[in-house]
Scaffold this motif. Sequence first.
Motif, PDB file in Angstrom:
ATOM      1  N   MET A 140      10.661   0.109 -59.671  1.00 56.02           N
ATOM      2  CA  MET A 140      11.894  -0.697 -59.702  1.00 56.02           C
ATOM      3  C   MET A 140      11.584  -2.139 -59.315  1.00 56.02           C
ATOM      4  O   MET A 140      10.864  -2.402 -58.359  1.00 56.02           O
ATOM      5  N   GLU A 141      12.127  -3.081 -60.075  1.00 58.64           N
ATOM      6  CA  GLU A 141      11.862  -4.501 -59.807  1.00 58.64           C
ATOM      7  C   GLU A 141      12.549  -4.922 -58.508  1.00 58.64           C
ATOM      8  O   GLU A 141      13.653  -4.485 -58.213  1.00 58.64           O
ATOM      9  N   PHE A 142      11.873  -5.776 -57.730  1.00 60.04           N
ATOM     10  CA  PHE A 142      12.438  -6.231 -56.451  1.00 60.04           C
ATOM     11  C   PHE A 142      13.447  -7.334 -56.740  1.00 60.04           C
ATOM     12  O   PHE A 142      13.090  -8.470 -56.999  1.00 60.04           O
ATOM     13  N   LYS A 143      14.726  -6.966 -56.746  1.00 60.77           N
ATOM     14  CA  LYS A 143      15.780  -7.958 -56.997  1.00 60.77           C
ATOM     15  C   LYS A 143      16.561  -8.191 -55.719  1.00 60.77           C
ATOM     16  O   LYS A 143      16.927  -7.247 -55.042  1.00 60.77           O
ATOM     17  N   HIS A 144      16.802  -9.448 -55.427  1.00 58.83           N
ATOM     18  CA  HIS A 144      17.642  -9.766 -54.266  1.00 58.83           C
ATOM     19  C   HIS A 144      18.222 -11.145 -54.487  1.00 58.83           C
ATOM     20  O   HIS A 144      17.499 -12.109 -54.666  1.00 58.83           O
ATOM     21  N   LYS A 145      19.532 -11.202 -54.505  1.00 60.37           N
ATOM     22  CA  LYS A 145      20.205 -12.487 -54.690  1.00 60.37           C
ATOM     23  C   LYS A 145      20.208 -13.222 -53.357  1.00 60.37           C
ATOM     24  O   LYS A 145      20.748 -12.733 -52.381  1.00 60.37           O
ATOM     25  N   SER A 146      19.564 -14.382 -53.325  1.00 53.44           N
ATOM     26  CA  SER A 146      19.471 -15.127 -52.068  1.00 53.44           C
ATOM     27  C   SER A 146      20.827 -15.680 -51.668  1.00 53.44           C
ATOM     28  O   SER A 146      21.472 -16.384 -52.446  1.00 53.44           O
ATOM     29  N   VAL A 147      21.226 -15.360 -50.466  1.00 51.19           N
ATOM     30  CA  VAL A 147      22.529 -15.788 -49.948  1.00 51.19           C
ATOM     31  C   VAL A 147      22.411 -17.194 -49.349  1.00 51.19           C
ATOM     32  O   VAL A 147      21.395 -17.538 -48.739  1.00 51.19           O
ATOM     33  N   LEU A 148      23.467 -18.006 -49.521  1.00 53.14           N
ATOM     34  CA  LEU A 148      23.528 -19.361 -48.946  1.00 53.14           C
ATOM     35  C   LEU A 148      22.245 -20.161 -49.237  1.00 53.14           C
ATOM     36  O   LEU A 148      21.711 -20.853 -48.370  1.00 53.14           O
ATOM     37  N   LEU A 149      21.768 -20.047 -50.461  1.00 57.52           N
ATOM     38  CA  LEU A 149      20.478 -20.635 -50.827  1.00 57.52           C
ATOM     39  C   LEU A 149      20.445 -22.156 -50.660  1.00 57.52           C
ATOM     40  O   LEU A 149      19.604 -22.700 -49.938  1.00 57.52           O
ATOM     41  N   GLU A 150      21.373 -22.850 -51.294  1.00 61.86           N
ATOM     42  CA  GLU A 150      21.394 -24.321 -51.212  1.00 61.86           C
ATOM     43  C   GLU A 150      21.611 -24.785 -49.774  1.00 61.86           C
ATOM     44  O   GLU A 150      20.987 -25.741 -49.306  1.00 61.86           O
ATOM     45  N   GLU A 151      22.510 -24.094 -49.079  1.00 64.32           N
ATOM     46  CA  GLU A 151      22.825 -24.467 -47.694  1.00 64.32           C
ATOM     47  C   GLU A 151      21.588 -24.332 -46.788  1.00 64.32           C
ATOM     48  O   GLU A 151      21.364 -25.135 -45.889  1.00 64.32           O
TER      49      GLU A 151
END
Length: 312
Positions: A1-12
């Motif tokens: 399974m591909e390691f997917k993770h949406k980065s939270v508060l990325l720009e901040e």
Amino acid sequence: MEFKHKSVLLEECIEGLNIKPDGIYVDGTLGGAGHASQVCKQLSAKGRFIGIDQDQDAIIAASERLGEYADRTTIIRSNYCRMVQELEKRGVYQVDGILLDLGVSSYQLDNAERGFTYREDVPLDMRMDQRQAKTARDIVNDYSESELFRIIRDYGEDKFAKNIAKHIVLARKESPIETTGQLNEIIKRAIPMKIRAKGGHPSKRTYQAIRIELNRELEVLRDSLDSMIDILNDGGRLCIITFHSLEDRIVKNIFRRNENPCTCPSNFPVCVCGKKTKGKVVTRKPILPSEEEMEQNPRSKSAKLRIFEKKI
């Protein structure tokens, strides 16, 4: 399974780190390298990035994602509580910024085999570092009723903690509790039906509690932040994203104490304890995700970002 993770508060986070192109930056919870790739993008050939994670799947995914920045990156499999020792081993004693994105990655939750999810019936695991022998199964089957009650009350903040602990102990007398499906059924029986109907998934808080206990998440956080502030250069920043009130409280209190460590009684005209400030809290109130981010990534809803800046 591909390691997917949406980065939270990325720009901040990237803005909060205040990146200097030639600086040294550490991500103590590397995950799939979402935040890390943005940090690396802003570094010059003289800059350096060090990523730490205890999860082998994260190490593999991050190494791949950061491949184009290999000349300036070092990736270490370890727990961030060993950050200072790991950096010293590599001749690094001061850094310009540190990032921690706490909690469980989307990959860990979505990869059912890891046993973090209550949405599928899989063996109870929940180890962030799979080199560790102890699993969630051991906690569920071996902890006493009072220990189970304590962790579900304190770490899950579940008002039915006493009843859940009692039901777990009764059920395991019949046979060991091996899977998330079995545990879900037990928890369901311990919570009144009218509460279950409106309160989200009944297992959520208990799973959080077991995961925190197993991976010593609060202990590790509490014991690591002072030393992270100590290794920051003047103007260096520590950015931490938390996902529940227990973590957030620890971060807020430790940041506050490092800003104002004086222990003299308030009626003393001058400080005699000699404890000096280490810097300032940049975020008087935590930075929260935008409406748009919460819509696109529901897992960001409980995220809070706090930032501390070192001043020498």
